[in-house]
Design a protein around this motif. Structure first.
Motif, mmCIF file in Angstrom:
data_model
loop_
_atom_site.group_PDB
_atom_site.id
_atom_site.type_symbol
_atom_site.label_atom_id
_atom_site.label_comp_id
_atom_site.label_asym_id
_atom_site.label_seq_id
_atom_site.Cartn_x
_atom_site.Cartn_y
_atom_site.Cartn_z
ATOM 1 N N VAL A 194 -3.114 1.277 6.173
ATOM 2 C CA VAL A 194 -1.941 0.834 5.499
ATOM 3 C C VAL A 194 -0.682 0.060 6.142
ATOM 4 O O VAL A 194 0.164 -0.129 5.544
ATOM 5 N N GLY A 195 -0.896 -0.047 7.313
ATOM 6 C CA GLY A 195 0.003 -1.063 7.897
ATOM 7 C C GLY A 195 1.436 -0.237 8.485
ATOM 8 O O GLY A 195 1.433 1.203 8.465
ATOM 9 N N ALA A 239 3.849 11.099 24.119
ATOM 10 C CA ALA A 239 2.966 10.788 25.098
ATOM 11 C C ALA A 239 2.040 12.123 24.926
ATOM 12 O O ALA A 239 0.822 11.765 24.988
ATOM 13 N N GLU A 240 2.337 13.072 25.042
ATOM 14 C CA GLU A 240 1.554 14.283 25.193
ATOM 15 C C GLU A 240 0.778 14.546 23.982
ATOM 16 O O GLU A 240 -0.525 14.817 23.964
ATOM 17 N N VAL A 241 1.519 14.209 22.791
ATOM 18 C CA VAL A 241 0.838 14.571 21.668
ATOM 19 C C VAL A 241 -0.204 13.353 21.326
ATOM 20 O O VAL A 241 -1.499 13.825 20.857
ATOM 21 N N ARG A 242 0.151 12.137 21.436
ATOM 22 C CA ARG A 242 -0.879 11.263 21.388
ATOM 23 C C ARG A 242 -1.998 11.330 22.424
ATOM 24 O O ARG A 242 -3.135 10.768 21.913
ATOM 25 N N GLU A 243 -1.696 11.644 23.559
ATOM 26 C CA GLU A 243 -2.851 11.785 24.488
ATOM 27 C C GLU A 243 -3.881 12.959 23.897
ATOM 28 O O GLU A 243 -5.161 13.090 24.267
ATOM 29 N N ASN A 244 -3.203 14.072 23.566
ATOM 30 C CA ASN A 244 -4.014 15.204 23.272
ATOM 31 C C ASN A 244 -4.013 15.306 21.622
ATOM 32 O O ASN A 244 -3.866 16.591 21.035
ATOM 33 N N GLY A 245 -4.248 14.457 20.840
ATOM 34 C CA GLY A 245 -3.887 14.327 19.384
ATOM 35 C C GLY A 245 -4.844 15.588 18.492
ATOM 36 O O GLY A 245 -4.379 15.914 17.610
ATOM 37 N N ASP A 246 -6.111 15.762 19.205
ATOM 38 C CA ASP A 246 -6.889 16.772 18.357
ATOM 39 C C ASP A 246 -6.404 18.287 18.412
ATOM 40 O O ASP A 246 -6.734 19.277 17.790
ATOM 41 N N ASP A 247 -5.380 18.337 19.376
ATOM 42 C CA ASP A 247 -5.033 19.854 19.619
ATOM 43 C C ASP A 247 -3.725 20.015 19.013
ATOM 44 O O ASP A 247 -3.198 21.145 18.756
ATOM 45 N N TYR A 248 -3.352 18.854 18.056
ATOM 46 C CA TYR A 248 -1.982 19.095 17.336
ATOM 47 C C TYR A 248 -2.178 18.864 15.560
ATOM 48 O O TYR A 248 -3.095 18.012 15.545
ATOM 49 N N THR A 249 -1.537 19.772 14.988
ATOM 50 C CA THR A 249 -1.812 19.495 13.408
ATOM 51 C C THR A 249 -0.535 19.004 12.810
ATOM 52 O O THR A 249 0.771 19.652 13.206
ATOM 53 N N VAL A 250 -0.767 18.233 12.019
ATOM 54 C CA VAL A 250 0.445 17.557 11.162
ATOM 55 C C VAL A 250 0.941 18.498 10.214
ATOM 56 O O VAL A 250 -0.019 18.767 9.411
ATOM 57 N N CYS A 251 2.069 19.073 10.039
ATOM 58 C CA CYS A 251 2.556 20.045 9.106
ATOM 59 C C CYS A 251 3.527 19.176 8.177
ATOM 60 O O CYS A 251 3.559 19.471 6.993
ATOM 61 N N PHE A 252 4.347 18.326 8.544
ATOM 62 C CA PHE A 252 5.255 17.778 7.788
ATOM 63 C C PHE A 252 5.058 16.003 7.912
ATOM 64 O O PHE A 252 4.731 15.713 9.205
ATOM 65 N N GLN A 253 5.376 15.121 6.998
ATOM 66 C CA GLN A 253 5.298 14.029 7.189
ATOM 67 C C GLN A 253 6.691 13.137 6.443
ATOM 68 O O GLN A 253 7.221 13.924 5.501
ATOM 69 N N ALA A 254 7.317 12.171 6.939
ATOM 70 C CA ALA A 254 8.348 11.476 6.423
ATOM 71 C C ALA A 254 8.274 9.997 6.698
ATOM 72 O O ALA A 254 7.870 9.645 7.745
ATOM 73 N N PRO A 255 8.227 9.162 5.590
ATOM 74 C CA PRO A 255 8.458 9.312 4.126
ATOM 75 C C PRO A 255 7.310 10.117 3.510
ATOM 76 O O PRO A 255 6.203 10.530 4.122
ATOM 77 N N ALA A 256 7.610 10.777 2.341
ATOM 78 C CA ALA A 256 6.642 11.485 1.659
ATOM 79 C C ALA A 256 5.245 10.629 1.138
ATOM 80 O O ALA A 256 5.574 9.462 1.082
ATOM 81 N N ALA A 257 4.205 11.088 0.972
ATOM 82 C CA ALA A 257 3.069 10.511 0.362
ATOM 83 C C ALA A 257 3.486 9.879 -0.607
ATOM 84 O O ALA A 257 3.955 10.316 -1.643
ATOM 85 N N GLY A 258 2.724 8.519 -1.143
ATOM 86 C CA GLY A 258 3.149 7.905 -2.156
ATOM 87 C C GLY A 258 4.014 6.879 -2.041
ATOM 88 O O GLY A 258 4.041 5.791 -3.097
ATOM 89 N N LYS A 259 4.960 6.723 -1.097
ATOM 90 C CA LYS A 259 5.976 5.744 -0.730
ATOM 91 C C LYS A 259 5.280 4.382 -0.365
ATOM 92 O O LYS A 259 4.494 4.443 0.300
ATOM 93 N N ASP A 260 6.018 3.577 -0.554
ATOM 94 C CA ASP A 260 5.391 1.946 -0.321
ATOM 95 C C ASP A 260 5.563 1.681 1.495
ATOM 96 O O ASP A 260 6.359 2.474 1.984
ATOM 97 N N VAL A 261 4.473 1.391 1.863
ATOM 98 C CA VAL A 261 4.307 1.046 3.294
ATOM 99 C C VAL A 261 4.433 -0.357 3.440
ATOM 100 O O VAL A 261 3.699 -1.220 3.362
ATOM 101 N N PRO A 268 0.953 -1.161 0.089
ATOM 102 C CA PRO A 268 0.095 -0.148 0.169
ATOM 103 C C PRO A 268 0.844 1.185 -0.050
ATOM 104 O O PRO A 268 2.093 1.247 0.368
ATOM 105 N N GLU A 269 0.284 2.361 -0.612
ATOM 106 C CA GLU A 269 0.958 3.646 -0.692
ATOM 107 C C GLU A 269 0.771 4.377 0.543
ATOM 108 O O GLU A 269 -0.270 4.433 1.260
ATOM 109 N N LEU A 270 1.446 5.223 0.911
ATOM 110 C CA LEU A 270 1.568 6.043 2.133
ATOM 111 C C LEU A 270 0.724 7.379 1.731
ATOM 112 O O LEU A 270 1.074 7.974 0.874
ATOM 113 N N PRO A 271 -0.318 7.323 2.595
ATOM 114 C CA PRO A 271 -1.428 8.681 2.170
ATOM 115 C C PRO A 271 -0.734 10.052 2.616
ATOM 116 O O PRO A 271 -0.146 10.059 3.356
#
Length: 310
Positions: A151-152, A170-192, A131-134
């Motif tokens: 996607v595993g 732990a802080e981010v996972r506990e309050n996940g709705d309060d944080y915005t994802v700005c960047f991701q690695a690997p980039a979208a489209g890479k194999d998972v 599957p590809e990384l969304p």
């Protein structure tokens, strides 16, 4: 003489005849005594056992289930199970592989399976598909984790998008709705793949920086150079004009008494620059006072960019 001979022959014949009769009688009596006794009739019963193999029960489709569960279901229904790699390659299917194809015969079933996390091929023997990384930037951390769960790969790791802002996972996972994802690695489209590790750079709130790994407060950047202070307004004293570097320069290299005691450009450590020091690219062609009030200029020389007295 003749009569005697006849008598003798006759007598001999009689003797022979008597002996023959005796022998015949004896044989007849012996034969009667040795006659076999009739055997009783014996009836023998033979039992023939016929083995009848019961037809296997019907088994539900197992596509999409683990090979272990599919095998248990088929064997419980009376089937002999064979497993094959559904993809191109020599990998041996394990219990945690996923069933993609099944071929059911009379009393036997063959399952074609793929590795955990892999996609089922269009037909047996195709290359392994992953599957590809969304794209998950711009959404909350909670929403990103939910999308990635389909996607595993490993559980995504959160980190701060700013170098000068500390966040704990732990802080981010506990309050996940309060944080915005700005960047991701690997980039979208890479194999998972099962061992793929995804890092999500987040900020508290909804405002993302222009780039990942910057500073929320630019003054925390070691390469930060404060802007020059505003130049003082020109004033007229007697017949001369002072201020802002526009006055005349004295014999000691100063600006002739127009310096207000402040260095227009400062080093990241907060000190005035000195002649001979390296200067930043942004300062090439610019001038400032040193700690003694002398004007220095950032020029490009053979040994690099350096501050130099006027």
């Amino acid at each position: 003489m003749i009569k005697r001979a006849r008598i003798r022959r006759f007598a001999g014949r009689m003797a022979v005849g008597a002996a023959g009769m005796l022998l015949l009688t004896s044989c007849s009596t012996a034969g009667a005594e040795q006659a076999p006794t009739p055997r009783p009739t014996v009836t023998e019963t033979v039992t023939v056992t016929e083995t009848v193999t019961a037809a296997p029960k019907s088994v539900d489709p197992q596509i999409g289930r683990s090979l272990e569960k599919a095998t248990r279901a088929a064997e419980a229904a009376g089937y002999e199970v064979t497993a094959e790699n559904a993809n191109k390659g020599n990998g041996t299917p394990a219990d945690d592989w996923q069933v993609c194809f099944e071929e059911i015969g009379y009393g036997s079933v063959t399952y074609g399976a793929v590795r955990p996390g892999a996609l089922c091929p269009k037909k047996p023997g195709d290359e392994v598909l992953w599957p590809e990384l969304p794209e998950v930037t711009g959404v909350t951390y909670t929403a990103a984790v939910e999308q990635l769960s389909g996607v595993g790969g490993k559980k995504p790791k959160p980190e701060s998008a700013y170098l000068d802002v500390s966040l704990t996972a732990a802080e981010v996972r506990e309050n996940g709705d309060d944080y915005t994802v700005c960047f991701q690695a690997p980039a979208a489209g890479k194999d998972v793949r099962p061992d793929t590790s995804v890092t999500l750079s987040v900020v508290e709130g909804t405002t993302c920086p222009a780039g990942n790994g910057g500073y929320l407060d630019e003054k925390n950047d070691p390469s930060y150079t404060p802007p020059p202070p505003p130049k003082p307004e020109n004033t007229t004293t007697g017949g001369g004009t002072t201020g802002g570097g526009g006055g005349s320069t004295g014999s000691d290299g100063s600006d002739g008494g127009g310096w207000n005691g402040q260095c227009e450009l400062m080093s990241p450590a907060g000190n005035c620059y000195k002649a001979g020091q390296f200067c930043a690219n942004a300062h090439v062609g610019m001038s400032t006072h040193d700690a003694n009030g002398r004007m220095i200029h950032c020029e490009i020389r053979d040994d690099g960019q350096r501050w130099k007295h006027s």
